[in-house]
Scaffold this motif. Structure first.
Motif, PDB file in Angstrom:
ATOM      1  N   SER A  58       0.822  -1.221   0.000  1.00 20.77           N
ATOM      2  CA  SER A  58       0.000   0.000   0.000  1.00 20.77           C
ATOM      3  C   SER A  58       0.850   1.261   0.000  1.00 20.77           C
ATOM      4  N   ASN A  92      -4.428  -5.474  -0.647  1.00 19.06           N
ATOM      5  CA  ASN A  92      -5.205  -4.233  -0.694  1.00 19.06           C
ATOM      6  C   ASN A  92      -4.764  -3.256  -1.781  1.00 19.06           C
ATOM      7  N   GLU A  94      -4.443  -1.812  -5.492  1.00 17.86           N
ATOM      8  CA  GLU A  94      -5.069  -1.844  -6.813  1.00 17.86           C
ATOM      9  C   GLU A  94      -3.968  -1.863  -7.882  1.00 17.86           C
ATOM     10  N   THR A  96      -2.742  -1.091 -11.325  1.00 15.02           N
ATOM     11  CA  THR A  96      -3.136  -0.170 -12.390  1.00 15.02           C
ATOM     12  C   THR A  96      -2.882  -0.769 -13.774  1.00 15.02           C
ATOM     13  N   LYS A 112      -0.704 -11.608  -7.518  1.00 12.86           N
ATOM     14  CA  LYS A 112      -1.479 -10.950  -6.461  1.00 12.86           C
ATOM     15  C   LYS A 112      -1.673 -11.915  -5.310  1.00 12.86           C
TER      16      LYS A 112
END
Length: 313
Positions: A58, A92, A94, A96, A112
Motif C-alpha cells: 500500500s 489491498n 489496486e 493499475t 497478487k
C-alpha cells in the motif's frame, strides 16, 4: 550450480494469482532478498537490483499516485523494463493498467496475494531463503524421535531402514528414507527433508517398498525436521574402543553447523531401534541441561572424596 526457483512454482506454492505477464512464468529467481521499490518509483535507479522480486504494498502504491499520470506510466515502464523475475502485489493494492500493460509487454509476471504486505513479505522471504539455500544429500534415514530430528547413517545393508520402521511402529515419525536432502537456514540450523519422489516411502530388503502413511496413518510422516543428532550404525569392531560413558561428544559438520554424533556398534542380540531411541532421548536431556554421564562421574568423584576424608578421620 546456483539454485533457482521458477516463478510458476513460486506462484503455485504460495497461492498467488497471476494477473498479467503469464508468458513470463518460466522466469527463475535466484535472489532470496526482495525489493520494495520506493526510491525507484521516485526516479532513482542507481541501486536497483533486477535480480530481486519486486514487492509492492500500500505504501509504494500510494506514493506512486502522488505523481502525474504521465510520470506514473514512465516510472512503471522503467522498473518493469529491467525485467525483474516477477512483481508481487499485496491484497489491498489496486493494480493499475500501467503495470498490466508493461508486464504483458516485457513478459514479467504480475502476481497478487491474499495477504497484507508485512506477512506477505515474511512469507516470500522465508520461502525464497529455504528454497535457494545450498543443499546436499546424505545417504541415511531421518526420523523424528520425541521431537528430536535424528539422522541415522551407516553402510548400505546395516539396517537403517529396518531400524526406522521399528521406530515408526513405536509412534515416531518418518521424514526421509535412503536419501535425505539437507540445507542450512542459518548457522546452527540444519533442516532435512525427503526428495519429492521418496516422500512417505521406506525400502525394506526382502519386503520391498512400504508406504508409511497407508500403513501407520498420516501422523507417521512429516515433510521436514531440524536435525539435532546424527547416529552412525556400524558393525562391531573387536579392536575398536567404544565410548562407554558418553562424556566426550563427537560431532559431524554440515555446512557451517556442528551436530552431535553417536556411533552405535551393531551386534546380534542388540535391539538397534531401542538403542537409537535411547540415544535420542539422552541427547534431548542434554539439550535440556541434564547430562547423565557427567552427573554420574561427579557423584563417583564426590563419593571417593568423601571416603578419603572418612579414612583420614
Amino acid at each position: 550450480m546456483e539454485n533457482s526457483i521458477s516463478i510458476k512454482k513460486l506462484a503455485s506454492d504460495l497461492e498467488l494469482e497471476v494477473i498479467a505477464g503469464s508468458t513470463g512464468l518460466k522466469r527463475r529467481v535466484k535472489a532470496e532478498m526482495l525489493n520494495r521499490p520506493g526510491v525507484e518509483l521516485a526516479g532513482f535507479y542507481d541501486f536497483y537490483d533486477q535480480e530481486r522480486i519486486l514487492l509492492i504494498g500500500s505504501k509504494e502504491a500510494s506514493f506512486l499516485k502522488l505523481f502525474s499520470p504521465h510520470i506514473q506510466k514512465e516510472r512503471v515502464d522503467r522498473i518493469v523494463s529491467e525485467q525483474p523475475p516477477a512483481i508481487v502485489f499485496s491484497t489491498n493494492v489496486e493494480i493499475t493498467q500501467d503495470f498490466i500493460d508493461a508486464a504483458n509487454l516485457y513478459e514479467v509476471p504480475i502476481l497478487k496475494s491474499s495477504l497484507r504486505t508485512t506477512p506477505l513479505n515474511s512469507r516470500l522471504y522465508s520461502y525464497l531463503h529455504s528454497g535457494l539455500a545450498p543443499r546436499m544429500s546424505v545417504h541415511g534415514v531421518l526420523v523424528d524421535i520425541h521431537g528430536l530430528g535424528t539422522l541415522i547413517i551407516g553402510k548400505s545393508g546395516i539396517g537403517k531402514s529396518e531400524t526406522a520402521l521399528e521406530l515408526i511402529k513405536r509412534g515416531h515419525i518418518l521424514i526421509s528414507d535412503d536419501r535425505v536432502d539437507i540445507f542450512e537456514t542459518s548457522p546452527g540450523v540444519i533442516i532435512g527433508n525427503a526428495p519429492k519422489i521418496l516422500e512417505r516411502y521406506i525400502e525394506i530388503r526382502g519386503i520391498g517398498i512400504v508406504d508409511i502413511v497407508s500403513m501407520f496413518g498420516a501422523g507417521s510422516y512429516r515433510e521436514n525436521k531440524k536435525i539435532r543428532l546424527v547416529v552412525e550404525l556400524e558393525h562391531w569392531k573387536k579392536d575398536k574402543v567404544y565410548d562407554r560413558l558418553g562424556i566426550e561428544t563427537e560431532t559431524t559438520k554440515f555446512f557451517n553447523t556442528e551436530i552431535p554424533k553417536i556411533i552405535i556398534p551393531i551386534l546380534p542380540g542388540r535391539n538397534t531401534a531401542t538403542l537409537v531411541e535411547s540415544a535420542a532421548m539422552n541427547q534431548k536431556l542434554k539439550y535440556l541441561g541434564h547430562n547423565a554421564a557427567l552427573e554420574l562421574t561427579e557423584a563417583v568423584a564426590k563419593a571417593a572424596m568423601q571416603k578419603e576424608e572418612d579414612d583420614e578421620e
